[in-house]
Design an enzyme around this catalytic site. Sequence first.
Site, PDB file in Angstrom:
ATOM      1  N   ASN A 349       0.811  -1.151   0.017  1.00 31.10           N
ATOM      2  CA  ASN A 349       0.008   0.111   0.142  1.00 31.10           C
ATOM      3  C   ASN A 349       0.963   1.222   0.153  1.00 31.10           C
ATOM      4  OD1 ASN A 349      -2.183   1.342  -0.162  1.00 31.10           O
ATOM      5  ND2 ASN A 349      -3.116   0.827   1.743  1.00 31.10           N
ATOM      6  N   HIS A 380      -8.559   3.686   8.151  1.00 34.52           N
ATOM      7  CA  HIS A 380      -8.680   2.357   7.642  1.00 34.52           C
ATOM      8  C   HIS A 380     -10.237   2.068   8.263  1.00 34.52           C
ATOM      9  CE1 HIS A 380      -4.690   1.378   6.421  1.00 34.52           C
ATOM     10  NE2 HIS A 380      -5.483   0.433   5.612  1.00 34.52           N
TER      11      HIS A 380
END
Length: 492
Positions: A349, A380
């Site tokens: 990521n 998140h």
Amino acid sequence: MAAELPSNFSYRTTGSTCLHPLSQLLGIPLDQVNFVTCQLIALFAAFWFRIYLSPGKTSPLARHTFATIFGIYFVIFCFGWYSAHLFVLVLMCYGIMVTASVSNIHRYSFFVAMGYLTICHVSRIYIFHYGILTTDFSGPLMIVTQKITTLAFQVHDGLGRRAEDLSAEQHQLAVKVKPSFLEYLSYLLNFMSVIAGPCNNFKDYIAFIEGRHIHMKLLEVNWKKKGFHSLPEPSPTGAVIHKLCMTLMSLLLFLTLTKTFPVTCLLDDWFVYKANFLTRLCYLYIVMQAAKPKYYFAWTLADAVNNAAGFGFSGVDKNGNFCWDLLSNLNIWKIETATNFKMYLGNWNIQTATWLKRVCYERVPWYPTVFTFILSALWHGVYPGYYFTFLTGILVTVAARTVRNNYRHYFLSSEAIKLVYDVVTWAVTQLAVSYTVAPFVMLAVAPTISLYKSMYFYIHIISLLIIIFLPIRPQAPIQGQPHNSVNKRKTD
């Protein structure tokens, strides 16, 4: 874990239902079918965009307009009325962009974007429970939040801070003029990245729309010194084909390995009560490996879409090859061969890690690692498993850094010894990562505690012992880092 789903629920979606027959035929949830369909259409649209709406044939206005309208259509197709959350957030933050002072624009944008995202995350727990829809509106909202805050900080750097207070990268990326409404919409909602990202810099995106992107990157790497006698015109076709092959391989692994070793295996009575500790270690590693292909698939396909449109050129490597990895979100080879926690996280990521660095790590004056992990967890979502992962990650990161600073230099005396060191640290890293990220995919508290109890909390215990008993040696300062870098963070 999530409650057992009704048999017909796997085909629900908040977006269009026109592909429901295809979803039933394939046995794949409709929300995922919609997602993949939009990305495949985006891939073909990106090729068309690069060829028929190239900067030499059409104006930036036309390119902005097409990219924005197509992106809005994709969002509505995939998420229906829930796409209104994206549009509301974008409009609110553009209001901040044009009305707030440059000294506060980054703060207001950050708190509004992250606050709205957090409210949506909380609502998903009560509406959807534990992730019944795997590709809901929160994904694009997370990407838009990254872009909103990235642009706000870059506008603040360009208009609200002195040039001498900026790092070299901040100076390079600083935005000197506030974007127009169409530029703002295009940057946030363009069809190439609105569904699956990745986040990118505003100046790079505008240069791409205006046809300056590739030449700008070539000038940055001084193309004449790379052996070119005239300004080259690199094509992304080879990079796109390579990434599509990786996407296909990831899809095959998802349909085989992921289906064979679902995360629910970690809750089986055999795993929790009967398997010995070594078997649990190996099985946990296999299950966590099986959880990766869906990320490899989504991120690599998103990268290919951007490249197909002509966006993502990063320059020329040391061998004179053109590189199209400016927007790459992962490096699979480096992930699978990582020999330390930092190397693993640095190649997973990537664009989110870069965003965290630019808006948090480089700017907070105290405990940047802790605050960065907290922001990452909050971004998140609010599932408890995320916080287990990121709090454990802080512990493991500090412990790994302590061991590395205390002992690594003893294993560099010969290639053979270093090879042994690399093999051992690779195995330790992979096991530690599997242990750390397991709650991230399990989401809830009960299965996380069950797993960690079955593993005797061994990573937590070892990490704490390392931190307590080994001296924490400071890292050598990075060469070329300005002496006033801490002061720079404090001024933000």
